[in-house]
Design a protein around this motif. Structure first.
Motif, mmCIF file in Angstrom:
data_model
loop_
_atom_site.group_PDB
_atom_site.id
_atom_site.type_symbol
_atom_site.label_atom_id
_atom_site.label_comp_id
_atom_site.label_asym_id
_atom_site.label_seq_id
_atom_site.Cartn_x
_atom_site.Cartn_y
_atom_site.Cartn_z
ATOM 1 N N GLN A 128 0.832 -1.205 0.000
ATOM 2 C CA GLN A 128 0.000 0.000 0.000
ATOM 3 C C GLN A 128 0.860 1.245 0.000
ATOM 4 O OE1 GLN A 128 -2.299 -1.027 3.469
ATOM 5 N NE2 GLN A 128 -4.154 -1.326 2.257
ATOM 6 N N ASP A 169 -18.224 9.777 -14.709
ATOM 7 C CA ASP A 169 -16.781 9.533 -14.874
ATOM 8 C C ASP A 169 -16.367 9.704 -16.328
ATOM 9 O OD1 ASP A 169 -16.667 6.804 -12.438
ATOM 10 O OD2 ASP A 169 -16.560 8.993 -12.198
ATOM 11 N N TYR A 224 -10.032 1.945 -16.116
ATOM 12 C CA TYR A 224 -11.392 2.241 -15.659
ATOM 13 C C TYR A 224 -12.278 1.015 -15.770
ATOM 14 C CZ TYR A 224 -15.795 4.654 -14.986
ATOM 15 O OH TYR A 224 -17.015 5.048 -14.497
ATOM 16 N N ALA A 249 -10.743 0.471 -11.300
ATOM 17 C CA ALA A 249 -9.747 1.157 -10.469
ATOM 18 C C ALA A 249 -10.409 2.300 -9.697
ATOM 19 C CB ALA A 249 -8.623 1.706 -11.335
ATOM 20 N N ARG A 250 -9.769 2.670 -8.613
ATOM 21 C CA ARG A 250 -10.270 3.776 -7.787
ATOM 22 C C ARG A 250 -10.414 5.015 -8.644
ATOM 23 N NH1 ARG A 250 -6.637 2.465 -3.600
ATOM 24 N NH2 ARG A 250 -5.178 3.984 -4.420
ATOM 25 N N ARG A 251 -11.473 5.768 -8.362
ATOM 26 C CA ARG A 251 -11.760 6.971 -9.136
ATOM 27 C C ARG A 251 -10.542 7.900 -9.146
ATOM 28 N NH1 ARG A 251 -17.252 10.114 -7.824
ATOM 29 N NH2 ARG A 251 -18.075 9.782 -9.893
ATOM 30 N N VAL A 303 -7.567 7.418 -10.302
ATOM 31 C CA VAL A 303 -6.310 6.715 -10.584
ATOM 32 C C VAL A 303 -6.146 6.426 -12.074
ATOM 33 C CG1 VAL A 303 -4.990 4.606 -10.163
ATOM 34 C CG2 VAL A 303 -6.123 5.753 -8.265
ATOM 35 N N CYS A 326 -3.914 -1.404 -10.426
ATOM 36 C CA CYS A 326 -5.373 -1.296 -10.485
ATOM 37 C C CYS A 326 -6.070 -2.619 -10.739
ATOM 38 C CB CYS A 326 -5.791 -0.332 -11.615
ATOM 39 S SG CYS A 326 -5.058 1.288 -11.466
ATOM 40 N N ARG A 346 -8.058 -4.858 -7.962
ATOM 41 C CA ARG A 346 -9.319 -4.489 -7.328
ATOM 42 C C ARG A 346 -10.476 -5.175 -8.045
ATOM 43 N NH1 ARG A 346 -9.863 -0.137 -4.086
ATOM 44 N NH2 ARG A 346 -11.914 0.343 -4.944
ATOM 45 N N ARG A 376 -14.074 -5.595 -9.665
ATOM 46 C CA ARG A 376 -14.955 -4.618 -10.283
ATOM 47 C C ARG A 376 -16.280 -4.595 -9.550
ATOM 48 N NH1 ARG A 376 -15.285 -4.405 -16.636
ATOM 49 N NH2 ARG A 376 -16.310 -6.392 -16.511
ATOM 50 N N GLN A 377 -16.776 -3.372 -9.236
ATOM 51 C CA GLN A 377 -18.038 -3.260 -8.488
ATOM 52 C C GLN A 377 -19.197 -3.239 -9.465
ATOM 53 O OE1 GLN A 377 -17.515 0.264 -6.115
ATOM 54 N NE2 GLN A 377 -15.936 -0.667 -4.899
#
Lengths: 169, 454
Positions: A31, B98, B203, B207-209, B211, B448, B451, B453-454
C-alpha cells in the motif's frame, strides 16, 4: 471500563476505542508503494503542466517573432503545367549536402509530389531551375539552351528542355 | 477544417464499433469507454486495409470504389449486428459522470495539443519527407503511384509500410485536394486515443476513481509526448497499436473471452503495417503469447478449467491481418536502400565502439531532461511493484519489450550505413516514445487490476 489516574484526575477509556486502536491495520509495504507511485505521478503531472505551459509560451513567442516558413512553398504555382508529368529535372547551383538546401530540396519534392525531382536533369522534358541568384538562372538557361516557361514570385523557373529524348520524338 | 474532413473518421469509428461489438460484446457499463477507444483504432486500421485493396486491385486511388467498400462493410456489419442483437449495457450515473469528466479532460488537453501542433502545421521532417509525401503520391499519382517506391527516392524510406499514408488517403476521400489538415487530424486523433487507452482500460478494471486518469494525464501534459504525437509521424500509430495489442493479448491470457485473441491478431496485423519494426514486434508478441499460454497455469476460476483457446481462429486471423504487410514487402517494397551489414562489410565494419555508443546513448536518453523524469518514474514504479509486475500474465509485457528492444539495439549495431551518433540522436527518442504508453500501462495496470470490479 478501564480507568487511569493522571494528575489526580481519573479518565475512562472506552474498550471500543482500545479495540479499534489495537486492530487498526498498519499500512502494508504494498500500500505504501502504491501510495508513493500515485503521489509521484500527481507531482509529475503538476510539473508537466508547468513545463508544457512554458514550452507553449516560448514556442508561441518564437512564432510571433519569426513566422513559420515552409521552404517548399517557393515551388508552388507550377503544378498545372506539370499535370501528367512523372519526373522533371532539378537544376541548382546550391550545395545539396548543406542541411538548409537539402531541406529545401526535400520540401520542394513534397510540394510537387507526385512529380519526382531528378538532380540528373539532362534527359527530362521539364527542368526546374532553383538558383541562388537570377543571373545564375539565366546563365544556366543560356548554357543548356532551355526554353523558360514560367517564373514564380520566388524566382524559381520552370523551363523546357528541347534536347530531351521525349521532346525529340 | 470543414466537415468533409471528419466524415471518413466518423465512418471508420462506426465500422470499428460494429466490428468490435460482433467480436467482443460490451457486458458492463465500465467497458464502454474501452470499447469506444479500441473501436476508433480498429476502424481506422480496417479503412487503411480497404484503401490498400483499392491500389492492389485498381492500381490507383478510386473514390467511388473506396466509398462503396466502406458502405458495404458498414451495411454488412449492421446486418450481422442486428441479426444477433447485443444490448449495450445502460450507463449508470457514476459511469456517465466519470466518462463525462474524462471526456472533458480529453477535450481540454487535445485542444491544447491542437494549438501546439499548429506551430508546425506540416509536421516534423519525416512527416513531409516520408509519410505525407507517400500519401500525396497515392492520392494524386493516379496509375503512377508506384513511382514513390523508386530506389532513387531513398530519402523517403520507400521500404516503410503504408498504414499512415493510407489512413490519410482515406481521410482525403471526401475532399478535392490533399489538404494538410487531414494528416494533422490523424495525428491528433491517435494522440488522444493512445493517451486515453490506458485510462479506458484501467477504468474498465474498476480502479479507484481518479487513478485511471493519471497515466492519461502524464502523457497528455508531457510536452515532448505532445510534440512527437503531433509531428504527423507513424510513431503514434505504432504506440497505439502496440498498447492495444498487448492489452488484448493480456486479456486473452486471462481466458475471459475468445474475442480478445481475435482483436489482438487484428491489432498486431495493423502494427506490422505501421513501421518495419512493427512487423518484427507483431511476430515476437504473437509468439510470446503462444508460449505463455502453454506455460501459465490454466484456470479461469476457482473450480473451472480455462476453456481451450481457439488457436486455429487466432492464427488464421493473425495471418489474414499480416497479408497487407506481406503483399507490400514481397511485391512492392524496393528493400531497405539504407542498409550495410556491418558484420560483413570491410568499409563500414561494426565495432565495439558502436556497442559503447548505443549503450551510452540509451543511458543518457533515459535520464534526459526532455523526458521530465518519466523513465525514472517508470523504472522506480516497476521496482516498487516488482513482484506484481513480473508475475503471471504481466510477464508478457517485459518479455515482448525486452525481445523488441534487443532486436532494435542489435539492428543499430548491425546496420552501419549511418553514423551511429547521428542515427541514435535522431531516432532513439522516437523508439522510446512508442514504448512510453505501454510502459506507463505496465506500471499502473498491476496497481489497479487487483481491485474487484463493483
Amino acid at each position: 471500563m478501564s480507568t487511569e489516574k493522571a494528575g489526580g484526575l481519573s479518565t475512562q477509556i472506552s474498550p471500543k476505542i482500545i479495540l479499534a486502536m489495537k486492530t487498526r491495520p498498519r499500512c502494508s509495504l504494498k500500500q505504501c508503494a502504491s501510495a508513493l507511485i500515485l503521489t509521484i505521478a500527481c507531482g509529475m503531472i503538476a510539473f508537466n503542466i508547468r513545463d508544457y505551459h512554458r514550452t507553449f509560451s516560448q514556442t508561441r513567442q518564437k512564432r510571433q517573432d519569426v513566422p513559420y516558413t515552409f521552404l517548399g512553398i517557393q515551388f508552388s504555382g507550377l503544378q498545372d503545367i506539370l499535370t501528367g508529368t512523372e519526373t522533371i529535372g532539378y537544376l541548382t547551383d546550391k550545395d545539396l549536402n548543406a542541411q538548409q538546401h537539402a531541406m529545401q530540396f526535400a520540401q520542394a519534392q513534397f510540394m510537387l509530389a507526385p512529380v519526382i525531382l531528378d538532380t540528373n536533369f539532362s534527359g527530362h522534358e521539364y527542368i526546374l531551375l532553383d538558383c541562388s541568384r537570377p543571373d545564375i538562372t539565366w546563365a544556366f538557361i543560356n548554357k543548356f539552351r532551355l526554353q523558360p516557361l514560367r517564373r514564380n514570385q520566388f524566382g524559381v523557373v520552370l523551363a523546357r528542355n528541347p534536347r530531351s529524348v521525349k521532346v525529340a520524338f | 477544417m470543414n466537415f468533409f474532413a471528419l466524415i471518413p473518421f466518423m465512418i471508420s469509428a462506426i465500422s470499428g464499433f460494429c466490428l468490435l461489438g460482433l467480436v467482443l460484446p460490451c457486458r458492463h457499463p465500465k467497458d464502454f469507454p474501452c470499447h469506444a477507444v479500441l473501436s476508433a483504432g480498429l476502424g481506422l486500421g480496417i479503412s487503411a486495409f480497404l484503401t490498400w485493396t483499392c491500389f492492389l486491385l485498381l492500381q490507383q486511388f478510386h473514390k467511388t470504389y473506396l466509398i462503396s467498400c466502406h458502405v458495404v462493410l458498414l451495411l454488412a456489419l449492421l446486418y450481422f449486428y442486428n441479426k444477433k442483437p447485443r444490448t449495450l449495457p445502460g450507463l449508470d450515473k457514476k459511469t456517465a459522470l466519470d466518462t463525462a469528466l474524462a471526456a472533458v479532460l480529453l477535450a481540454i488537453t487535445l485542444t491544447a495539443a491542437w494549438h501546439f501542433g499548429q506551430f508546425y502545421p506540416l509536421g516534423g521532417w519525416d512527416a513531409w519527407q516520408v509519410w505525407n509525401i507517400k500519401a500525396k503520391f497515392l492520392f494524386l499519382g493516379g496509375g503512377h503511384w508506384r513511382n514513390m517506391l523508386q530506389p532513387s527516392l531513398w530519402q523517403t524510406s520507400p521500404h516503410y509500410p503504408l498504414l499512415l499514408p493510407l489512413i490519410n488517403v482515406w481521410g482525403w476521400t471526401f475532399q478535392e485536394s490533399a489538404s494538410p489538415v487531414t494528416p494533422f487530424l490523424t495525428a491528433i486523433i491517435f494522440t488522444g486515443l493512445t493517451a486515453f487507452l490506458p485510462w479506458a482500460i484501467l477504468y474498465s478494471w474498476g480502479a479507484r476513481r481518479g487513478v485511471p486518469l493519471l497515466p492519461a494525464l502524464l502523457l497528455l501534459t508531457h510536452p515532448f509526448f505532445i510534440t512527437l504525437g503531433t509531428s504527423q509521424y507513424a510513431d503514434i500509430l505504432f504506440a497505439f497499436y502496440l498498447l492495444a495489442s498487448l492489452f488484448c493479448l493480456l486479456k486473452s491470457l486471462d481466458h475471459e473471452h475468445a474475442g480478445y485473441g481475435i482483436l489482438a491478431s487484428l491489432f498486431l496485423g495493423m502494427l506490422s503495417f505501421s513501421k518495419p519494426e512493427g512487423t518484427l514486434l507483431a511476430l515476437q508478441a504473437f509468439a510470446s503469447t503462444v508460449i505463455m499460454q502453454m506455460i501459465l497455469p490454466k484456470t479461469a476460476g476457482q473450480n473451472t478449467a480455462a476453456p481451450r483457446p481457439p488457436w486455429g481462429a487466432w492464427i488464421a486471423i493473425f495471418c489474414l491481418a499480416l497479408i497487407p504487410t506481406i503483399i507490400f514487402n514481397v511485391f512492392y517494397s524496393p528493400g531497405n536502400q539504407t542498409f550495410i551489414n556491418g558484420l560483413s562489410s570491410s568499409s563500414h565494419p561494426a565495432s565495439l565502439f558502436r556497442v559503447k555508443m548505443i549503450l551510452a546513448f540509451l543511458t543518457v536518453e533515459l535520464k534526459s531532461p526532455k523526458w521530465n523524469g518519466i523513465w525514472i518514474f517508470i523504472l522506480s514504479g516497476l521496482l516498487l511493484q516488482a513482484p506484481k509486475c513480473f508475475q503471471g500474465k504481466w510477464l508478457l509485457i517485459p518479455v515482448v519489450l525486452l525481445i523488441y528492444l534487443s532486436s532494435v539495439l542489435s539492428y543499430y549495431f548491425l546496420n552501419t550505413y549511418f553514423k551511429i551518433d547521428w542515427w541514435l540522436q535522431v531516432s532513439l527518442h522516437r523508439i522510446l516514445f512508442t514504448l512510453l504508453p505501454t510502459c506507463l500501462f505496465w506500471v499502473f495496470g498491476p496497481l489497479c487490476s487487483s481491485r474487484p470490479r463493483q
